[in-house]
Structures are given as structure tokens and as C-alpha cells.
Design a protein around this motif. Structure first.
Motif, PDB file in Angstrom:
ATOM      1  N   GLN A 262      41.534 -67.315  99.465  1.00 50.87           N
ATOM      2  CA  GLN A 262      41.826 -68.411  98.555  1.00 50.87           C
ATOM      3  C   GLN A 262      42.696 -67.917  97.395  1.00 50.87           C
ATOM      4  O   GLN A 262      42.586 -66.760  96.967  1.00 50.87           O
ATOM      5  CB  GLN A 262      40.522 -68.997  97.995  1.00 50.87           C
ATOM      6  N   LEU A 263      43.559 -68.793  96.899  1.00 53.80           N
ATOM      7  CA  LEU A 263      44.427 -68.406  95.794  1.00 53.80           C
ATOM      8  C   LEU A 263      43.631 -67.944  94.576  1.00 53.80           C
ATOM      9  O   LEU A 263      44.033 -67.004  93.876  1.00 53.80           O
ATOM     10  CB  LEU A 263      45.344 -69.570  95.406  1.00 53.80           C
ATOM     11  N   GLU A 264      42.502 -68.555  94.325  1.00 51.57           N
ATOM     12  CA  GLU A 264      41.694 -68.153  93.178  1.00 51.57           C
ATOM     13  C   GLU A 264      41.221 -66.700  93.306  1.00 51.57           C
ATOM     14  O   GLU A 264      41.142 -65.968  92.323  1.00 51.57           O
ATOM     15  CB  GLU A 264      40.493 -69.085  93.012  1.00 51.57           C
ATOM     16  N   GLU A 265      40.922 -66.285  94.554  1.00 56.06           N
ATOM     17  CA  GLU A 265      40.549 -64.894  94.795  1.00 56.06           C
ATOM     18  C   GLU A 265      41.688 -63.951  94.407  1.00 56.06           C
ATOM     19  O   GLU A 265      41.466 -62.868  93.852  1.00 56.06           O
ATOM     20  CB  GLU A 265      40.234 -64.672  96.276  1.00 56.06           C
ATOM     21  N   VAL A 266      42.903 -64.361  94.753  1.00 54.79           N
ATOM     22  CA  VAL A 266      44.071 -63.537  94.456  1.00 54.79           C
ATOM     23  C   VAL A 266      44.212 -63.360  92.951  1.00 54.79           C
ATOM     24  O   VAL A 266      44.401 -62.250  92.448  1.00 54.79           O
ATOM     25  CB  VAL A 266      45.350 -64.162  95.044  1.00 54.79           C
ATOM     26  N   HIS A 267      44.115 -64.465  92.220  1.00 55.54           N
ATOM     27  CA  HIS A 267      44.263 -64.384  90.769  1.00 55.54           C
ATOM     28  C   HIS A 267      43.168 -63.530  90.149  1.00 55.54           C
ATOM     29  O   HIS A 267      43.429 -62.712  89.249  1.00 55.54           O
ATOM     30  CB  HIS A 267      44.265 -65.778  90.140  1.00 55.54           C
ATOM     31  N   THR A 268      41.942 -63.681  90.621  1.00 56.63           N
ATOM     32  CA  THR A 268      40.835 -62.888  90.088  1.00 56.63           C
ATOM     33  C   THR A 268      41.099 -61.395  90.268  1.00 56.63           C
ATOM     34  O   THR A 268      40.858 -60.588  89.363  1.00 56.63           O
ATOM     35  CB  THR A 268      39.522 -63.283  90.788  1.00 56.63           C
ATOM     36  N   ALA A 293      51.783 -60.633  87.321  1.00 60.12           N
ATOM     37  CA  ALA A 293      52.140 -62.045  87.155  1.00 60.12           C
ATOM     38  C   ALA A 293      53.203 -62.462  88.167  1.00 60.12           C
ATOM     39  O   ALA A 293      53.155 -63.568  88.725  1.00 60.12           O
ATOM     40  CB  ALA A 293      52.631 -62.293  85.730  1.00 60.12           C
ATOM     41  N   GLU A 294      54.164 -61.574  88.417  1.00 61.02           N
ATOM     42  CA  GLU A 294      55.167 -61.869  89.446  1.00 61.02           C
ATOM     43  C   GLU A 294      54.514 -61.947  90.822  1.00 61.02           C
ATOM     44  O   GLU A 294      54.852 -62.804  91.641  1.00 61.02           O
ATOM     45  CB  GLU A 294      56.256 -60.798  89.445  1.00 61.02           C
ATOM     46  N   ARG A 295      53.566 -61.055  91.079  1.00 58.32           N
ATOM     47  CA  ARG A 295      52.850 -61.064  92.358  1.00 58.32           C
ATOM     48  C   ARG A 295      52.081 -62.373  92.520  1.00 58.32           C
ATOM     49  O   ARG A 295      51.982 -62.922  93.613  1.00 58.32           O
ATOM     50  CB  ARG A 295      51.906 -59.858  92.395  1.00 58.32           C
ATOM     51  N   TRP A 296      51.526 -62.881  91.430  1.00 61.18           N
ATOM     52  CA  TRP A 296      50.810 -64.151  91.453  1.00 61.18           C
ATOM     53  C   TRP A 296      51.766 -65.295  91.802  1.00 61.18           C
ATOM     54  O   TRP A 296      51.458 -66.139  92.654  1.00 61.18           O
ATOM     55  CB  TRP A 296      50.143 -64.399  90.098  1.00 61.18           C
ATOM     56  N   PHE A 297      52.937 -65.306  91.195  1.00 58.12           N
ATOM     57  CA  PHE A 297      53.912 -66.342  91.518  1.00 58.12           C
ATOM     58  C   PHE A 297      54.317 -66.286  92.991  1.00 58.12           C
ATOM     59  O   PHE A 297      54.329 -67.308  93.686  1.00 58.12           O
ATOM     60  CB  PHE A 297      55.156 -66.210  90.639  1.00 58.12           C
ATOM     61  N   TYR A 314      48.880 -72.417  90.740  1.00 56.53           N
ATOM     62  CA  TYR A 314      49.665 -71.404  90.035  1.00 56.53           C
ATOM     63  C   TYR A 314      49.669 -71.684  88.536  1.00 56.53           C
ATOM     64  O   TYR A 314      49.406 -70.786  87.723  1.00 56.53           O
ATOM     65  CB  TYR A 314      51.102 -71.384  90.573  1.00 56.53           C
ATOM     66  N   ARG A 315      49.955 -72.895  88.165  1.00 55.76           N
ATOM     67  CA  ARG A 315      50.121 -73.243  86.760  1.00 55.76           C
ATOM     68  C   ARG A 315      48.820 -73.185  85.969  1.00 55.76           C
ATOM     69  O   ARG A 315      48.831 -72.906  84.773  1.00 55.76           O
ATOM     70  CB  ARG A 315      50.725 -74.641  86.645  1.00 55.76           C
ATOM     71  N   ARG A 316      47.700 -73.426  86.626  1.00 58.76           N
ATOM     72  CA  ARG A 316      46.438 -73.515  85.886  1.00 58.76           C
ATOM     73  C   ARG A 316      45.835 -72.139  85.588  1.00 58.76           C
ATOM     74  O   ARG A 316      44.931 -72.021  84.763  1.00 58.76           O
ATOM     75  CB  ARG A 316      45.431 -74.391  86.628  1.00 58.76           C
ATOM     76  N   GLN A 317      46.340 -71.093  86.238  1.00 55.79           N
ATOM     77  CA  GLN A 317      45.775 -69.762  86.032  1.00 55.79           C
ATOM     78  C   GLN A 317      46.538 -69.004  84.931  1.00 55.79           C
ATOM     79  O   GLN A 317      47.718 -69.245  84.684  1.00 55.79           O
ATOM     80  CB  GLN A 317      45.812 -68.961  87.329  1.00 55.79           C
ATOM     81  N   ALA A 318      45.849 -68.068  84.308  1.00 54.40           N
ATOM     82  CA  ALA A 318      46.379 -67.387  83.122  1.00 54.40           C
ATOM     83  C   ALA A 318      47.669 -66.616  83.387  1.00 54.40           C
ATOM     84  O   ALA A 318      48.550 -66.548  82.524  1.00 54.40           O
ATOM     85  CB  ALA A 318      45.315 -66.447  82.557  1.00 54.40           C
TER      86      ALA A 318
END
Length: 343
Positions: A262-268, A293-297, A314-318
Motif C-alpha cells: 500500500q502507498l501508505e506503507e511506502v510513505h511510512t 521525497a522524490e522516491r515518494w513522488f 501523494y498530496r496528503r502525506q508529509a
């Protein structure tokens, strides 16, 4: 034409079955604007005409041709060539690429002007099946940050001080017999002892082959790279679970296919890397923050999904606040998101 005992640069070209492309590669070195070099060509028991082509240049006093007694792989061949190198600097070169005429002079000038830098490389422009430009992180901290995810150096343009081999005992790991990760593994060890800084200039044309010929190569390279990434995370010192390692490896190379992640896992996970770096100081915090941050995008951009609005996620995460993609990429992301949700 210099024939000094100690040339300024030793160019090493390892060769295996590259006969079709070898002459243009050799000629691109012999035609450099900087002429104080030696060219060491090492054939790894090619089954084509590669060795004969290399030997046809032997009358040139700058050229030395070596041949392995049996096929030993890229790492052994690179090390073998380095044993004969006499230059202050070593330049890497692949047997099917084309160095631009000013490559060696540009890289010599850069390292001469930056004595604290141990290794440099440049951007590369593809030719053949692709015309894209490969760009690499520039500063030493950006390189160290990117190293956690993938190779931060253009290996065919790698250029380094020969003293690194002797002062730090650096060699390619010749237990890696395929061309799958030996460069990444070597660069990871180099980065532990010296600064690596890349130059934002195209100095080489990189030959690309049809994807059908490279699918197996990519799979095997990624398998080896996964092992190197795990080792780098341990050097970094960050604790991780098997799941986090799976997430890390998945978002470290194109095309970032998430599968059940899940994308949320990636951001965490990416935020954990950033927070840990703040405490440990592995790299400059600003450089690491931009890297993750680039990796997140890229992860969100490359994983459009009807069920999960990746643009909104993407936009809602820090991390979205710390990377500004190019306007063209932003537009493509908006378009992909709109099309998925409305058609």
C-alpha cells in the motif's frame, strides 16, 4: 603522442563478445582531446572477433591488450586491468559505448580542482533503442542518500584516483562473476571511504539494446542489487523488518510495481529513513529528505490505481511538501489521475 612511464590516465575496457561495437568504443578513447593516457583492453575469452580487433590496435604505443586465460567475469577482468594501470587516474569504459571527445579532460580537470573527491562520473545519453538521458545525483550527500536505493554513479563514465585501490584495498568483488551488481557493490564500498561527486554533463553515449534481450539481465541485476541494498541499510544502521525490506527493494528500481504494498506503507518506510538519518547523520538531512521525497513522488506517479487515488494519497502525506516535480511530470500525474477516475 605521450609514451611516458606514468600516463595521467589509465582507461580500462573489459571486453566480452563485443566485436560488433568495439572499434567505435576504442576509437572514441584514442581521439580524446586529452592525450596523456594509456588504454588497457582486457578480453575475457570472447568467442567472437573481439580479441583480434583489440590486437589490431596494438601498434599504438598507448594501447595494451590483455587476455584472460579463461572466462572469469567482469569483476575479475576489471581488477586484472587495474593491476597493469600506471595512471594517476583510472577511467572506466564499456566496450560498446562512445566517449565524447572531451570526456577525459573534463574529468581530470574536475578531480584536479577537487582534491577531496575520490570518484566522479557524469550523465549519459542513450543511443540505439532509446534516446533518454541518464542523470545522477550530484553532491556527495545526494550520492550517499541515493546509494540506499540504487547505483548513484554512471559506471561507464566512472573516473577515480588510482590511489584508492592501494590506500583502501578497494577491488571489485570477483566472486560476482556476472555483470549484475559488481559496480553497485564496488561503489557502495568506495562511498564509505571517500566523497563521490558527479558532474551534470553528458560525457558518454550509452548503447541500449532491445528490451527483449535485456529482460533476463534486469531480473538478475535486481536480484543482486537487492542483496546490496540490504547491506547498505545495515551500513546505514536502520532497523528493518522483512516487510520493510520488501517495500524498500520494490521502490528502488523501475517500474516500482507495488503488488500488495500500500502507498501508505511506502510513505511510512521513507519517513522512517528520513527520521533515522536526522538522528544518525549518515547524510546531510536536506539531501536525504529530497531523496526520499522524490522516491515518494515516483512511487505514487508510477502506480496509478482506480481504487486508490495515488495523486490524492501523494498530496496528503508529509513528504509531498519536500519535492517539487517538473511541471511536465505534474501535468502527466494530473492527467493520469483524472483519466483513471473518469473513464
Amino acid at each position: 603522442m605521450p609514451t611516458t612511464e606514468s600516463p595521467l590516465v589509465s582507461v580500462i575496457i573489459p571486453v566480452f563478445n563485443a566485436g560488433e561495437y568495439l572499434r567505435p568504443a576504442i576509437d572514441s578513447i584514442l581521439q580524446q582531446t586529452l592525450q596523456d593516457f594509456e588504454l588497457i583492453i582486457v578480453d575475457d575469452c570472447s568467442r567472437d572477433e573481439s580479441l583480434a580487433i583489440a590486437r589490431s590496435y596494438a601498434a599504438d604505443p598507448r594501447v595494451r591488450v590483455l587476455a584472460n586465460e579463461q572466462n572469469r567475469g567482469r569483476s575479475f577482468t576489471d581488477n586484472y586491468g587495474a593491476e597493469y594501470a600506471r595512471g594517476k587516474y583510472i577511467a572506466k569504459m564499456d566496450a560498446d559505448d562512445i566517449a565524447l571527445p572531451h570526456r577525459l579532460q573534463t574529468q581530470v580537470d574536475f578531480l584536479e580542482a577537487n582534491p577531496s573527491v575520490g570518484l566522479t562520473s557524469s550523465f549519459m545519453k542513450c543511443f540505439g533503442e532509446s534516446d533518454i538521458v541518464y542523470e545522477y545525483p550530484l553532491s556527495a550527500d545526494a550520492v550517499r542518500s541515493f546509494l540506499l536505493f540504487n547505483m548513484p554513479v554512471a559506471n561507464p563514465t566512472a573516473f577515480f584516483r588510482r590511489s584508492l585501490l592501494h590506500e583502501h584495498g578497494l577491488r571489485y568483488d570477483d566472486t560476482i562473476q556476472d555483470t549484475f551488481g559488481e559496480d553497485y557493490e564496488f561503489i557502495a564500498r568506495v562511498a564509505q571511504v571517500v566523497d563521490i561527486v558527479n558532474q551534470p554533463e553528458i560525457l558518454l553515449h550509452y548503447r541500449t539494446l532491445p528490451q527483449t534481450l535485456k529482460a533476463d539481465v534486469h531480473a538478475r541485476r535486481n536480484a543482486k542489487s537487492n542483496q546490496i541494498r540490504e547491506r547498505q541499510l545495515r551500513v546505514f544502521g536502520i532497523p528493518f523488518t522483512e516487510r520493510e525490506l520488501h517495500v524498500h527493494n520494490t521502490i528502488s528500481y523501475f517500474p516500482f510495481n507495488l503488488g500488495d504494498i500500500q502507498l501508505e506503507e511506502v510513505h511510512t518506510w521513507l519517513w522512517k529513513i528520513q527520521a533515522y538519518n536526522e538522528k544518525r547523520g549518515y547524510a546531510d538531512p536536506a539531501a536525504m529528505l529530497r531523496c526520499v521525497a522524490e522516491r515518494w513522488f515516483l512511487t505514487c506517479y508510477l502506480n496509478p490505481d482506480k481504487k486508490t487515488n495515488s495523486l490524492r494519497e501523494y498530496r496528503r502525506q508529509a513528504l509531498a511538501k519536500h519535492y517539487r516535480p517538473a511541471t511536465k511530470l505534474q501535468g502527466k500525474f494530473l492527467l493520469k489521475s483524472y483519466v483513471l477516475r473518469h473513464f
